[in-house]
Design a protein around this motif. Structure first.
Motif, mmCIF file in Angstrom:
data_model
loop_
_atom_site.group_PDB
_atom_site.id
_atom_site.type_symbol
_atom_site.label_atom_id
_atom_site.label_comp_id
_atom_site.label_asym_id
_atom_site.label_seq_id
_atom_site.Cartn_x
_atom_site.Cartn_y
_atom_site.Cartn_z
ATOM 1 N N ILE A 162 85.793 25.405 72.790
ATOM 2 C CA ILE A 162 85.726 25.140 74.228
ATOM 3 C C ILE A 162 85.335 26.404 74.979
ATOM 4 N N ASP A 167 81.479 20.802 74.586
ATOM 5 C CA ASP A 167 82.108 19.783 75.421
ATOM 6 C C ASP A 167 83.339 19.182 74.752
ATOM 7 N N GLY A 168 83.481 19.393 73.468
ATOM 8 C CA GLY A 168 84.620 18.889 72.726
ATOM 9 C C GLY A 168 84.454 19.226 71.265
ATOM 10 N N ARG A 220 88.814 15.594 74.716
ATOM 11 C CA ARG A 220 87.797 16.452 74.105
ATOM 12 C C ARG A 220 87.844 16.424 72.580
#
Length: 364
Positions: A162, A167-168, A220
């Motif tokens: 992160i 984004d995840g 996420r």
């Protein structure tokens, strides 16, 4: 064409229902685990995918499976990934990092130490190392304290991902690697709280999920599974008991998605889709790449919300545009899939033909 429609789930908002599947390419620096500079271009070229899931990245050195595989265990590695995620975002894309521990599917010639696994059970067959194809070795069974350390390595790698702009993350619980090794009876012969019963075999995978969720939030986090898949000498004759119970545990968290690998001789999607209320990414595993029509069928039938395409994205960086036009698809030769060579990596061009040429087929 449902594949090209936008998708809005609990945690994912995507411009289309096409995911770029995680694919090992083997171009990273083998000593440092830092992605190759051209990795920035490679992923940016494919940013039109609804979601990119990166190649597997190791969470600690012992989890490295083969030559040229990148990591997310050091700040130097994370800094290189920042350039990748920034380039993908600049092109309007979304990218998750696949966090990976190879377990026994590793070799001292790759990572300089004996592989670890739930139990000291050697994998059948051979493995690719820096010296080429070689015999597998017997892994060392993890101690209970070490299992907790690996859980924290996953959590630390997620936090680092992160911070690097991902984004995840997707946790790699498939294809015979460490998480699946804890689930399968032939690789998990432990007699402590991590082995034996189904509940005990679920403990490590669930602990990893929980630790990562606590670090970065459930929205996420995705998990990839491959029930009944015999890859890397895994045997799961009880998958119809194990995986529904795993899903029952996962339903306590609103994860970003569940990524399910389905094979023609197992057909797990029809069994598990009714059990999973969240976003499901389907990945069809077969000798030939998944076709557009197969992907459309999965969406139409409700078996998947998003479909992962792998090999087609290697040779077709603009795959969604080609699907929209029903345009010809390029094919990559297997020789360029892996390794330090740079041809067959970023040199596949986007479609430049006049879209009108494909208008008839696009409407069909």
């Amino acid at each position: 064409m449902r594949l090209l429609e936008g998708f809005s789930g609990t945690a994912l908002q995507l411009p289309n229902r096409m995911a770029m599947a995680p694919m090992t390419r083997g171009r990273a620096d083998d000593v440092t685990g830092v992605p190759h500079p051209r990795t920035v271009e490679y992923y940016a070229q494919r940013a039109s995918a609804g979601l990119i899931v990166s190649e597997g990245v190791w969470v600690n050195r012992t989890g490295k499976s083969g030559p040229g595989i990148p990591g997310l265990a050091t700040e130097q590695q994370a800094e290189a990934w920042r350039a990748v995620t920034a380039a993908v975002h600049e092109e309007g894309g979304r990218i998750f990092a696949q966090l990976w521990h190879a377990g026994r599917v590793a070799h001292p010639g790759v990572m300089g130490r004996t592989p670890v696994a739930p139990s000291a059970v050697r994998q059948a067959g051979r493995i690719f190392s820096a010296a080429g194809w070689t015999d597998t070795v017997e892994p060392r069974a993890l101690g209970e304290n070490e299992i907790g350390e690996v859980v924290q390595d996953f959590a630390a790698a997620a936090r680092r991902a992160i911070a690097a702009g991902f984004d995840g993350v997707e946790l790699h619980g498939a294809n015979g690697y460490l998480i699946q090794e804890f689930l399968a009876r032939n690789t998990n012969r432990r007699e402590d709280r991590y082995g034996g019963s189904v509940a005990a075999r679920l403990r490590f995978p669930v602990e990893v999920v929980v630790a990562v969720v606590r670090q970065i939030g459930a929205a996420r986090v995705g998990l990839r599974i491959s029930p009944g898949n015999p890859e890397n000498d895994i045997s799961e004759d009880d998958w119809k008991e194990v995986y529904p119970r795993l899903i029952a545990e996962l339903r306590r968290y609103e994860l970003a998605y569940l990524h399910v690998i389905d094979t023609p001789d197992v057909e797990v999607l029809s069994h598990l889709r009714p059990l999973w209320p969240g976003t499901l990414i389907a990945n069809l595993r077969s000798e030939e790449p998944t076709t557009q029509d197969e992907g459309e069928s999965l969406i139409e039938s409700g078996l998947a919300d998003v479909v992962a395409f792998g090999r087609l994205f290697i040779a077709n960086p603009d795959l969604p545009a080609r699907f929209a036009l029903r345009a010809p698809l390029a094919r990559a030769h297997h020789d360029v899939y892996y390794g330090a060579r740079l041809d067959g990596y970023t040199d596949f061009p986007a479609l430049e033909a006049d879209p009108a040429k494909f208008a008839c087929s696009a409407r069909s």
